[in-house]
Design a protein around this motif. Structure first.
Motif, PDB file in Angstrom:
ATOM      1  N   ILE A  79       0.850  -1.146  -0.108  1.00 23.82           N
ATOM      2  CA  ILE A  79      -0.048  -0.106   0.012  1.00 23.82           C
ATOM      3  C   ILE A  79       0.741   1.346  -0.076  1.00 23.82           C
ATOM      4  O   ILE A  79       1.951   1.387   0.740  1.00 23.82           O
ATOM      5  N   ALA A  80       0.666   2.157  -0.943  1.00 18.99           N
ATOM      6  CA  ALA A  80       1.442   3.454  -1.081  1.00 18.99           C
ATOM      7  C   ALA A  80       1.579   4.117   0.427  1.00 18.99           C
ATOM      8  O   ALA A  80       2.898   4.449   0.635  1.00 18.99           O
ATOM      9  N   ASN A  81       0.562   4.267   1.244  1.00 20.61           N
ATOM     10  CA  ASN A  81       0.917   4.770   2.560  1.00 20.61           C
ATOM     11  C   ASN A  81       1.984   4.415   3.545  1.00 20.61           C
ATOM     12  O   ASN A  81       2.313   5.109   4.130  1.00 20.61           O
ATOM     13  N   ASP A  82       2.222   2.829   3.261  1.00 18.73           N
ATOM     14  CA  ASP A  82       3.143   2.303   4.007  1.00 18.73           C
ATOM     15  C   ASP A  82       4.499   3.305   3.708  1.00 18.73           C
ATOM     16  O   ASP A  82       5.665   2.924   4.582  1.00 18.73           O
ATOM     17  N   TYR A  83       4.755   4.056   2.659  1.00 17.85           N
ATOM     18  CA  TYR A  83       5.899   4.790   2.167  1.00 17.85           C
ATOM     19  C   TYR A  83       5.586   6.304   2.259  1.00 17.85           C
ATOM     20  O   TYR A  83       6.767   6.815   2.012  1.00 17.85           O
ATOM     21  N   PHE A  84       4.769   6.705   2.550  1.00 20.73           N
ATOM     22  CA  PHE A  84       4.507   8.090   2.820  1.00 20.73           C
ATOM     23  C   PHE A  84       5.607   8.915   3.677  1.00 20.73           C
ATOM     24  O   PHE A  84       5.936   9.816   3.438  1.00 20.73           O
ATOM     25  N   HIS A  85       5.947   8.084   4.683  1.00 22.00           N
ATOM     26  CA  HIS A  85       7.100   8.601   5.526  1.00 22.00           C
ATOM     27  C   HIS A  85       8.554   8.679   4.624  1.00 22.00           C
ATOM     28  O   HIS A  85       9.171   9.585   5.258  1.00 22.00           O
ATOM     29  N   LEU A  86       8.650   8.339   3.559  1.00 19.90           N
ATOM     30  CA  LEU A  86       9.709   8.548   2.625  1.00 19.90           C
ATOM     31  C   LEU A  86       9.704   9.424   1.671  1.00 19.90           C
ATOM     32  O   LEU A  86      10.292   9.509   0.707  1.00 19.90           O
ATOM     33  N   ASN A  87       8.568  10.194   1.701  1.00 19.02           N
ATOM     34  CA  ASN A  87       8.218  11.208   0.770  1.00 19.02           C
ATOM     35  C   ASN A  87       9.657  12.223   0.459  1.00 19.02           C
ATOM     36  O   ASN A  87       9.662  12.304  -0.771  1.00 19.02           O
ATOM     37  N   ALA A  88      10.177  12.634   1.314  1.00 20.22           N
ATOM     38  CA  ALA A  88      11.308  13.421   0.783  1.00 20.22           C
ATOM     39  C   ALA A  88      12.380  12.733   0.049  1.00 20.22           C
ATOM     40  O   ALA A  88      12.704  13.350  -0.857  1.00 20.22           O
ATOM     41  N   ASN A  89      12.598  11.533   0.330  1.00 18.39           N
ATOM     42  CA  ASN A  89      13.771  10.557  -0.527  1.00 18.39           C
ATOM     43  C   ASN A  89      12.957  10.544  -1.884  1.00 18.39           C
ATOM     44  O   ASN A  89      13.736  10.711  -2.919  1.00 18.39           O
ATOM     45  N   PHE A  90      11.783  10.258  -2.101  1.00 14.66           N
ATOM     46  CA  PHE A  90      11.053  10.111  -3.255  1.00 14.66           C
ATOM     47  C   PHE A  90      11.115  11.344  -3.839  1.00 14.66           C
ATOM     48  O   PHE A  90      11.402  11.054  -5.227  1.00 14.66           O
ATOM     49  N   LEU A  91      10.592  12.131  -3.342  1.00 13.06           N
ATOM     50  CA  LEU A  91      10.530  13.620  -4.100  1.00 13.06           C
ATOM     51  C   LEU A  91      11.974  13.975  -4.952  1.00 13.06           C
ATOM     52  O   LEU A  91      12.112  14.500  -5.949  1.00 13.06           O
ATOM     53  N   GLU A  92      12.985  13.916  -4.037  1.00 13.18           N
ATOM     54  CA  GLU A  92      14.339  14.170  -4.556  1.00 13.18           C
ATOM     55  C   GLU A  92      14.632  13.218  -5.689  1.00 13.18           C
ATOM     56  O   GLU A  92      15.190  14.019  -6.818  1.00 13.18           O
TER      57      GLU A  92
END
Ligand code: NAP
Length: 344
Positions: free
Chosen positions: A284-297
């Motif tokens: 589920i995508a929500n499991d990774y929302f806390h990694l948003n900063a790494n993802f965005l970069e």
């Protein structure tokens, strides 16, 4: 642009009643209320103007009569992901003028009483609508679903279903960036062209024109599939199972072919997991929302360097939202389906 304190019309989309089978436009009600552009006195929330709303397949799940707190109530406002501008804030994390993405109600102006889950948008050199897709929930789904759940290696054979959609187009391009051999399936000639010419898939198949999916997969993958990014389920999954290589991975992102069925189709070839030692894993995508900063970069660099391209399908105005939303289930959308509400 309306002023704070002013009373304005507020177009809304309501959910009429629980749905079985394919949703119809008549399952939604377009209505116009009025709203005073001022936060209620005791509010801790934010008043926002909706800019873009996202049509996502999971919204179909919320239309079912199920004993889940997270479903639409008959007669209530529809909600889903979107992008908005803060007009007034009583919350210390937000200021007037901030741009945010997150769960929003399907209305032009909204009070978000619990803004803690809204994500502030800091990078505006890319289209704001991207935060409903490539830089929002579907992007997170594609990025972590592929990199974390599929554990890809250079040179592996990757199959993506619903490959021209919000998630699929990104998974295909991420797999190409990893040096994989990527095949995508989609349901129209126009989408097939897009996969080949815009997203750089190595091979494509139109599942609606293939009478024997197993044979089509054998043609595209003479050596078998290492990674299947599962978006559709049903017969596609069954055919893929017959073509997986030893130690293959199946990332179960979604099964859109099942969402409108009252009785789900069975899967017949699961036994293949055993001799082939296949790992099949939902996420589920929500499991990774806390990694948003790494993802965005990572994703912003790909966009800015032109390494990843993104196709959106935009309709305009809330009144066009229901048709766009239900169009996901007949493949009407070409690329990420969004509803543009305002550009101010
Ligand atoms: P999308 O692909 O942009 O749109 C849905 C597409 O699914 C349609 O355009 C259609 O394309 C295809 N489709 C519809 N009915 C189908 C059927 N019966 N058989 C085969 N294909 C069908 O949607 P998306 O947002 O990228 O979502 C793709 C999948 O990912 C969905 O299953 C969704 O539930 C899942 N998802 C999961 C997560 C998660 O957290 N796990 C997050 C986001 C999305 P064709 O013309 O190709 O048929």
């Amino acid at each position: 642009m309306a002023d704070i304190g002013e009373e304005v019309k507020n177009k809304q989309v309501l959910f009429r009643d629980y749905v079985s089978g394919f949703p119809k436009e008549s399952d939604f009600i377009i209505t116009t209320a009025t709203i005073r552009l001022k936060l209620p006195q005791a509010s801790n929330g934010v008043l926002v103007k909706t800019l873009f709303l996202s049509c996502d397949p999971f919204m179909r799940m919320l239309m079912k009569n199920q004993s889940s707190a997270f479903s639409y109530s008959p007669g209530s406002l529809l909600f889903g992901y979107g992008v908005a501008k803060v007009l007034e804030s009583a919350h210390s994390d937000f200021n007037e003028g901030d741009l945010v993405w997150g769960m929003l109600k399907w209305e032009e102006y909204s009070v978000v009483e619990d803004p803690g889950k809204l994500v502030k948008i800091h990078h505006t050199d890319v289209p704001l609508s991207y935060y409903t897709g490539i830089l929002g929930m579907p992007g997170i789904t594609a990025y972590f679903g592929f990199h974390e759940v599929c554990s890809p290696k250079k040179g592996e054979y990757v199959f993506v279903s619903a490959a021209s959609g919000a998630v699929g187009q990104l998974v295909g391009q991420l797999a190409k960036l990893m040096g994989c051999h990527v095949v995508g399936s989609a349901g129209s000639r126009e989408k097939i062209e897009l996969l080949k010419n815009k997203f750089g898939f190595d091979e494509v198949l139109n599942y609606k024109e293939e009478h024997d999916l197993d044979a089509a997969l054998k043609r595209c993958f003479p050596e078998g599939i290492d990674i299947y990014f599962e978006n559709v389920g049903g017969k596609t999954l069954d055919s893929v199972l017959l073509n997986m290589r030893p130690h293959g991975r199946i990332a179960v992102c979604g099964m859109i072919s099942q969402y409108n069925l009252d009785q789900l189709e069975g899967v017949h070839n699961l036994m293949r997991l055993v001799p082939q030692r296949i790992r099949m894993e939902g996420f589920i995508a929500n499991d990774y929302f806390h990694l948003n900063a790494n993802f965005l970069e990572a994703m912003l660099s790909y966009i800015r360097e032109g390494k990843i391209t993104y196709v959106e399908d935009t309709v305009h105005g809330l009144e066009s939202g229901p048709a766009a939303l239900i169009g996901l289930f007949s493949g009407r959308n070409i690329g990420k389906q969004i509803v543009s509400i305002s550009t101010e």
